[in-house]
Design a protein around this motif. Structure first.
Motif, PDB file in Angstrom:
ATOM      1  N   ASP A 143       0.874  -1.191   0.164  1.00 17.65           N
ATOM      2  CA  ASP A 143       0.119   0.165   0.128  1.00 17.65           C
ATOM      3  C   ASP A 143       0.890   1.351   0.053  1.00 17.65           C
ATOM      4  OD1 ASP A 143      -2.511  -1.417  -0.110  1.00 17.65           O
ATOM      5  OD2 ASP A 143      -2.598  -1.148   2.134  1.00 17.65           O
ATOM      6  N   GLU A 144       1.832   1.261   0.836  1.00 22.28           N
ATOM      7  CA  GLU A 144       2.806   2.335   0.708  1.00 22.28           C
ATOM      8  C   GLU A 144       3.740   2.478  -0.593  1.00 22.28           C
ATOM      9  OE1 GLU A 144       6.557   3.963   3.559  1.00 22.28           O
ATOM     10  OE2 GLU A 144       5.365   2.421   4.162  1.00 22.28           O
ATOM     11  N   LEU A 145       3.932   1.553  -1.115  1.00 25.78           N
ATOM     12  CA  LEU A 145       4.417   1.505  -2.535  1.00 25.78           C
ATOM     13  C   LEU A 145       3.478   2.011  -3.338  1.00 25.78           C
ATOM     14  CD1 LEU A 145       7.031   1.087  -4.225  1.00 25.78           C
ATOM     15  CD2 LEU A 145       6.402  -1.218  -4.383  1.00 25.78           C
ATOM     16  N   ARG A 146       2.503   1.481  -3.402  1.00 32.51           N
ATOM     17  CA  ARG A 146       1.312   2.251  -4.488  1.00 32.51           C
ATOM     18  C   ARG A 146       1.086   3.707  -4.198  1.00 32.51           C
ATOM     19  NH1 ARG A 146      -1.401  -2.324  -2.432  1.00 32.51           N
ATOM     20  NH2 ARG A 146      -1.325  -4.134  -4.130  1.00 32.51           N
ATOM     21  N   ARG A 147       1.392   4.134  -2.863  1.00 33.75           N
ATOM     22  CA  ARG A 147       1.083   5.757  -2.694  1.00 33.75           C
ATOM     23  C   ARG A 147       2.321   6.338  -3.226  1.00 33.75           C
ATOM     24  NH1 ARG A 147      -1.172   3.770   1.979  1.00 33.75           N
ATOM     25  NH2 ARG A 147       0.821   4.141   3.053  1.00 33.75           N
ATOM     26  N   LYS A 148       3.575   6.005  -3.502  1.00 35.32           N
ATOM     27  CA  LYS A 148       4.887   6.460  -3.943  1.00 35.32           C
ATOM     28  C   LYS A 148       4.868   6.487  -5.393  1.00 35.32           C
ATOM     29  CE  LYS A 148       6.205   6.755   0.322  1.00 35.32           C
ATOM     30  NZ  LYS A 148       6.197   8.102   0.985  1.00 35.32           N
ATOM     31  N   VAL A 149       4.341   5.481  -5.992  1.00 36.12           N
ATOM     32  CA  VAL A 149       4.461   5.523  -7.556  1.00 36.12           C
ATOM     33  C   VAL A 149       3.287   6.144  -8.101  1.00 36.12           C
ATOM     34  CG1 VAL A 149       5.718   3.211  -7.614  1.00 36.12           C
ATOM     35  CG2 VAL A 149       3.385   3.207  -7.915  1.00 36.12           C
ATOM     36  N   PRO A 150       3.622   7.152  -9.269  1.00 39.84           N
ATOM     37  CA  PRO A 150       2.397   7.876  -9.930  1.00 39.84           C
ATOM     38  C   PRO A 150       1.696   7.062 -10.574  1.00 39.84           C
ATOM     39  CG  PRO A 150       4.595   8.019 -10.980  1.00 39.84           C
ATOM     40  CD  PRO A 150       4.795   7.255  -9.918  1.00 39.84           C
ATOM     41  N   THR A 151       0.462   7.181 -10.515  1.00 37.86           N
ATOM     42  CA  THR A 151      -0.767   6.524 -11.213  1.00 37.86           C
ATOM     43  C   THR A 151      -1.888   7.708 -11.399  1.00 37.86           C
ATOM     44  OG1 THR A 151      -1.918   6.083  -9.190  1.00 37.86           O
ATOM     45  CG2 THR A 151      -0.359   4.255 -10.199  1.00 37.86           C
ATOM     46  N   PHE A 152      -2.875   7.157 -12.438  1.00 38.58           N
ATOM     47  CA  PHE A 152      -3.785   8.076 -12.683  1.00 38.58           C
ATOM     48  C   PHE A 152      -4.849   7.890 -11.478  1.00 38.58           C
ATOM     49  CE2 PHE A 152      -1.963   7.604 -16.619  1.00 38.58           C
ATOM     50  CZ  PHE A 152      -1.479   8.680 -17.044  1.00 38.58           C
ATOM     51  N   ALA A 153      -5.692   8.905 -11.252  1.00 42.59           N
ATOM     52  CA  ALA A 153      -6.601   8.639 -10.201  1.00 42.59           C
ATOM     53  C   ALA A 153      -8.005   7.802 -10.451  1.00 42.59           C
ATOM     54  CB  ALA A 153      -7.362  10.127  -9.967  1.00 42.59           C
ATOM     55  N   TYR A 154      -7.951   7.641 -11.682  1.00 43.88           N
ATOM     56  CA  TYR A 154      -9.358   6.825 -12.247  1.00 43.88           C
ATOM     57  C   TYR A 154      -9.035   5.524 -12.390  1.00 43.88           C
ATOM     58  CZ  TYR A 154      -7.134   7.396 -16.748  1.00 43.88           C
ATOM     59  OH  TYR A 154      -6.258   7.353 -17.900  1.00 43.88           O
ATOM     60  N   GLU A 155      -7.640   5.017 -12.205  1.00 54.57           N
ATOM     61  CA  GLU A 155      -7.139   3.732 -12.354  1.00 54.57           C
ATOM     62  C   GLU A 155      -7.808   2.804 -11.205  1.00 54.57           C
ATOM     63  OE1 GLU A 155      -2.995   3.093 -13.024  1.00 54.57           O
ATOM     64  OE2 GLU A 155      -2.948   4.260 -15.131  1.00 54.57           O
ATOM     65  N   LYS A 156      -7.911   1.636 -11.378  1.00 57.56           N
ATOM     66  CA  LYS A 156      -8.254   0.664 -10.077  1.00 57.56           C
ATOM     67  C   LYS A 156      -6.944   0.393  -9.476  1.00 57.56           C
ATOM     68  CE  LYS A 156      -7.190  -3.567 -13.077  1.00 57.56           C
ATOM     69  NZ  LYS A 156      -5.892  -3.359 -12.789  1.00 57.56           N
ATOM     70  N   ARG A 157      -7.252  -0.145  -8.375  1.00 55.47           N
ATOM     71  CA  ARG A 157      -6.101  -0.597  -7.464  1.00 55.47           C
ATOM     72  C   ARG A 157      -5.225  -1.338  -8.008  1.00 55.47           C
ATOM     73  NH1 ARG A 157      -5.778  -4.678  -3.296  1.00 55.47           N
ATOM     74  NH2 ARG A 157      -4.075  -4.092  -1.858  1.00 55.47           N
ATOM     75  N   LEU A 158      -4.024  -1.099  -7.973  1.00 53.97           N
ATOM     76  CA  LEU A 158      -2.891  -1.942  -8.816  1.00 53.97           C
ATOM     77  C   LEU A 158      -2.694  -3.302  -8.124  1.00 53.97           C
ATOM     78  CD1 LEU A 158      -0.114   0.551  -9.820  1.00 53.97           C
ATOM     79  CD2 LEU A 158      -1.701  -0.328 -11.347  1.00 53.97           C
ATOM     80  N   SER A 159      -2.443  -4.371  -8.719  1.00 55.03           N
ATOM     81  CA  SER A 159      -2.313  -5.740  -8.023  1.00 55.03           C
ATOM     82  C   SER A 159      -0.597  -5.523  -7.432  1.00 55.03           C
ATOM     83  CB  SER A 159      -2.234  -6.985  -9.024  1.00 55.03           C
ATOM     84  OG  SER A 159      -1.224  -6.906 -10.001  1.00 55.03           O
ATOM     85  N   ARG A 160      -0.084  -6.544  -6.994  1.00 56.36           N
ATOM     86  CA  ARG A 160       1.152  -6.647  -6.448  1.00 56.36           C
ATOM     87  C   ARG A 160       2.083  -6.594  -7.467  1.00 56.36           C
ATOM     88  NH1 ARG A 160       0.822 -10.908  -1.484  1.00 56.36           N
ATOM     89  NH2 ARG A 160      -0.392  -9.773  -0.006  1.00 56.36           N
ATOM     90  N   ILE A 161       1.598  -7.569  -8.398  1.00 58.87           N
ATOM     91  CA  ILE A 161       2.854  -7.726  -9.608  1.00 58.87           C
ATOM     92  C   ILE A 161       2.837  -6.215 -10.600  1.00 58.87           C
ATOM     93  CG2 ILE A 161       1.197  -8.664 -11.290  1.00 58.87           C
ATOM     94  CD1 ILE A 161       4.994  -9.550 -10.982  1.00 58.87           C
ATOM     95  N   GLU A 162       1.685  -5.716 -10.657  1.00 54.32           N
ATOM     96  CA  GLU A 162       1.510  -4.474 -11.324  1.00 54.32           C
ATOM     97  C   GLU A 162       2.209  -3.331 -10.691  1.00 54.32           C
ATOM     98  OE1 GLU A 162      -2.664  -4.895 -13.550  1.00 54.32           O
ATOM     99  OE2 GLU A 162      -2.769  -4.230 -11.470  1.00 54.32           O
ATOM    100  N   THR A 163       2.179  -3.452  -9.365  1.00 60.08           N
ATOM    101  CA  THR A 163       2.837  -2.299  -8.564  1.00 60.08           C
ATOM    102  C   THR A 163       4.139  -2.520  -8.513  1.00 60.08           C
ATOM    103  OG1 THR A 163       0.885  -2.332  -6.861  1.00 60.08           O
ATOM    104  CG2 THR A 163       2.908  -1.414  -6.014  1.00 60.08           C
ATOM    105  N   LEU A 164       4.686  -3.717  -8.609  1.00 58.59           N
ATOM    106  CA  LEU A 164       6.283  -3.985  -8.633  1.00 58.59           C
ATOM    107  C   LEU A 164       6.842  -3.545 -10.142  1.00 58.59           C
ATOM    108  CD1 LEU A 164       6.645  -7.073  -6.694  1.00 58.59           C
ATOM    109  CD2 LEU A 164       7.226  -5.072  -6.017  1.00 58.59           C
ATOM    110  N   ARG A 165       6.123  -3.786 -11.162  1.00 58.85           N
ATOM    111  CA  ARG A 165       6.345  -3.684 -12.337  1.00 58.85           C
ATOM    112  C   ARG A 165       6.342  -1.915 -12.691  1.00 58.85           C
ATOM    113  NH1 ARG A 165       3.239  -8.375 -15.369  1.00 58.85           N
ATOM    114  NH2 ARG A 165       4.901  -9.806 -15.102  1.00 58.85           N
ATOM    115  N   LEU A 166       5.601  -1.388 -12.110  1.00 55.78           N
ATOM    116  CA  LEU A 166       5.270  -0.039 -12.281  1.00 55.78           C
ATOM    117  C   LEU A 166       6.425   0.786 -11.419  1.00 55.78           C
ATOM    118  CD1 LEU A 166       3.863   2.674 -13.257  1.00 55.78           C
ATOM    119  CD2 LEU A 166       2.534   2.551 -11.363  1.00 55.78           C
TER     120      LEU A 166
END
Length: 65
Positions: A29-52
């Protein structure tokens, strides 16, 4: 030889696993908050978070060079 696991040991192992998963989920969750995403995107999966995060770190390193 098979180990016999008592109910108390199993409960203790379950508690440890829940704490481990809670900690892991908090870290993601903390990593998801650190990487830039678009506000309308769904919550990223773990693998998507790591890849991003990998792409983002690479981009930031390129900027510094």
């Amino acid at each position: 030889r098979r180990r016999i696991i008592t109910g108390v040991q199993r409960q203790a192992a379950n508690v440890r696993e829940r704490k481990r998963m809670f900690s892991l989920n908090e870290a993601f969750d903390e990593l998801r908050r650190k990487v830039p995403t678009f506000a309308y995107e769904k919550r990223l999966s773990r693998i998507e978070t790591l890849r991003l995060a990998i792409v983002y770190i690479s981009f930031m390193m390129d900027l510094l060079e």
